[in-house]
Motif scaffolding. Sequence first.
Motif, PDB file in Angstrom:
ATOM      1  N   LEU A  47      61.857  21.904   3.156  1.00 22.73           N
ATOM      2  CA  LEU A  47      60.695  21.332   3.837  1.00 22.73           C
ATOM      3  C   LEU A  47      59.784  22.425   4.381  1.00 22.73           C
ATOM      4  CD1 LEU A  47      62.288  18.401   5.890  1.00 22.73           C
ATOM      5  CD2 LEU A  47      60.740  18.187   3.939  1.00 22.73           C
ATOM      6  N   HIS A  48      60.378  23.540   4.788  1.00 17.51           N
ATOM      7  CA  HIS A  48      59.604  24.620   5.396  1.00 17.51           C
ATOM      8  C   HIS A  48      59.496  25.850   4.495  1.00 17.51           C
ATOM      9  CE1 HIS A  48      59.117  22.428   9.078  1.00 17.51           C
ATOM     10  NE2 HIS A  48      60.429  22.254   9.191  1.00 17.51           N
ATOM     11  N   ALA A  49      59.725  25.674   3.189  1.00 20.61           N
ATOM     12  CA  ALA A  49      59.565  26.790   2.261  1.00 20.61           C
ATOM     13  C   ALA A  49      58.124  27.301   2.298  1.00 20.61           C
ATOM     14  CB  ALA A  49      59.921  26.346   0.843  1.00 20.61           C
ATOM     15  N   ASP A  50      57.979  28.610   2.252  1.00 20.46           N
ATOM     16  CA  ASP A  50      56.666  29.267   2.248  1.00 20.46           C
ATOM     17  C   ASP A  50      55.856  28.972   3.508  1.00 20.46           C
ATOM     18  OD1 ASP A  50      56.996  30.398  -0.390  1.00 20.46           O
ATOM     19  OD2 ASP A  50      56.665  28.382  -1.175  1.00 20.46           O
ATOM     20  N   GLU A  51      56.545  28.740   4.619  1.00 23.29           N
ATOM     21  CA  GLU A  51      55.868  28.486   5.888  1.00 23.29           C
ATOM     22  C   GLU A  51      56.233  29.562   6.909  1.00 23.29           C
ATOM     23  OE1 GLU A  51      56.425  24.583   7.477  1.00 23.29           O
ATOM     24  OE2 GLU A  51      56.000  23.566   5.578  1.00 23.29           O
ATOM     25  N   ILE A  52      55.343  29.739   7.867  1.00 21.44           N
ATOM     26  CA  ILE A  52      55.614  30.600   9.023  1.00 21.44           C
ATOM     27  C   ILE A  52      55.607  29.700  10.254  1.00 21.44           C
ATOM     28  CG2 ILE A  52      54.841  32.548  10.416  1.00 21.44           C
ATOM     29  CD1 ILE A  52      53.459  33.655   7.930  1.00 21.44           C
ATOM     30  N   LEU A  53      56.757  29.547  10.880  1.00 22.53           N
ATOM     31  CA  LEU A  53      56.906  28.658  12.025  1.00 22.53           C
ATOM     32  C   LEU A  53      56.686  29.424  13.328  1.00 22.53           C
ATOM     33  CD1 LEU A  53      60.155  26.852  10.812  1.00 22.53           C
ATOM     34  CD2 LEU A  53      57.794  26.128  10.438  1.00 22.53           C
ATOM     35  N   ASP A  54      56.322  28.704  14.368  1.00 28.89           N
ATOM     36  CA  ASP A  54      56.214  29.302  15.700  1.00 28.89           C
ATOM     37  C   ASP A  54      57.606  29.406  16.317  1.00 28.89           C
ATOM     38  OD1 ASP A  54      53.466  29.521  15.587  1.00 28.89           O
ATOM     39  OD2 ASP A  54      53.143  27.509  16.401  1.00 28.89           O
ATOM     40  N   ALA A  55      57.871  30.487  16.994  1.00 28.36           N
ATOM     41  CA  ALA A  55      59.173  30.659  17.641  1.00 28.36           C
ATOM     42  C   ALA A  55      59.455  29.533  18.624  1.00 28.36           C
ATOM     43  CB  ALA A  55      59.234  32.007  18.350  1.00 28.36           C
ATOM     44  N   ALA A  56      58.386  29.018  19.266  1.00 31.05           N
ATOM     45  CA  ALA A  56      58.564  27.956  20.259  1.00 31.05           C
ATOM     46  C   ALA A  56      59.093  26.670  19.641  1.00 31.05           C
ATOM     47  CB  ALA A  56      57.239  27.686  20.965  1.00 31.05           C
ATOM     48  N   SER A  57      58.922  26.510  18.327  1.00 28.26           N
ATOM     49  CA  SER A  57      59.385  25.284  17.659  1.00 28.26           C
ATOM     50  C   SER A  57      60.868  25.337  17.318  1.00 28.26           C
ATOM     51  CB  SER A  57      58.589  25.046  16.380  1.00 28.26           C
ATOM     52  OG  SER A  57      58.911  26.016  15.386  1.00 28.26           O
ATOM     53  N   LEU A  58      61.489  26.506  17.452  1.00 23.68           N
ATOM     54  CA  LEU A  58      62.890  26.674  17.089  1.00 23.68           C
ATOM     55  C   LEU A  58      63.808  26.480  18.283  1.00 23.68           C
ATOM     56  CD1 LEU A  58      62.448  29.827  14.824  1.00 23.68           C
ATOM     57  CD2 LEU A  58      62.684  27.454  14.082  1.00 23.68           C
TER      58      LEU A  58
END
Length: 433
Positions: free
Chosen positions: A247-258
Amino acid sequence: MLDPRYVADHVDEVRAALARRSPAAAASLGEDFAETVRARRAAIQEVEAGQQQRNAESEAMAKLDKKSPEFAAKRDELKALSTRIKEGEARLSELEKKLGELVAVVPNIPDPSVPDGSDESGNVVVRTGGEKPEFAFTPKAHWDIGTGLGILDFDRAAKLSGSRFTVLFGAGARLERALINFMLDLHTREQGYVEVLPPFLVKDSALFGTGQLPKFEEDLFKIHRGDAERNYDLFLIPTAEVPVTNLHADEILDAASLPIAYAAYTPCFRAEAGSHGRDVRGLIRQHQFDKVELVRFATPETSNEEHERLTRNAEEVLKRLGLHYRVSLLCAGDMGAVSQKTYDLEVWLPSQGVYREISSCSNFGEYQARRAQIRYRPEPKAKPRLLHTLNGSGLAVGRTLVAILEQYQQADGSVVVPEALRPFMGCDVIRGR
């Protein structure tokens, strides 16, 4: 997968770590890999030397009279040098690509906390849960219990689809559905997971991301679609881990979302290549089965803690159902190729007097994240980093049904419904159709 450049620069160290898995794992970094590493190093040296020469020559040319013959000659030399550098960079790019392809089939490095061992005999039992059932009669196998109650039909399934398929009737079908609903409610309402219903067909890129391709294609069911406008292959998912992780392939997530936590019910499809003669009876090893999967995304600093949490979340299902089980830490030689650390939840089957795996809860470190390019940004404007992926069955539904039939069986052939499932089942005892 492992970082190709790290492996190239630390090949002896990586090979020693892989030897904990098996000699074959260590041998996956063979002569072809070694030759590619040597060629890559030579190409790097050639390109860097050329770049240094170009810089020096450019500085020298800048001091010359632009109208002088020396300037024109130096300019021609620089053009030729630039061409050689571009050719060297192209060779280096091809070698980097080959290096990545070779590393793509190399297993993950076991975590230092994983015990040594070549097979399941090296696994370490961490804890047990629930009371082991005792019977005043000889306990039956689940296939005899299910067929006796008229809720499992293997013969009609074989007529429809061949071996390793089952038709569930009446209370059997309702028990399967009850288990799915019970698990999803527990994981989403009490443990904080977000429910996901993903596609059951995926592209090969998704299977590469989680590590099933290219090495384990023989275990997959492939669907080919070809017509005048479209011509492509899709694969039936072997586990919800594949679509949910991607679902999150090739994405950059925010640390706050983890951390991110997903729970997904899907049917699963496996060819079970190489399992001929194993578990040919019953529900243990089927081509099609249901599973509720737990997937978590975490920072490297918290992934060990998240691994323990995920394992406890899956374990809670067994506790609520009152089933006897144990938790084992797998040794290096018994882990799946993609995992760096795995706990197996193993449920007791009284008919065989053995524990059988009902969930594998694994921390993959950066292995899947690098393949699928799933990253996070530790803070605003910071350089993205690879996160860690984790997953485990919460639980394999068919095997949970097996455990209930066997651990809750009665002398008269009926099966008591675990208390936690009664609101979903609408009955206290299964007496057949």
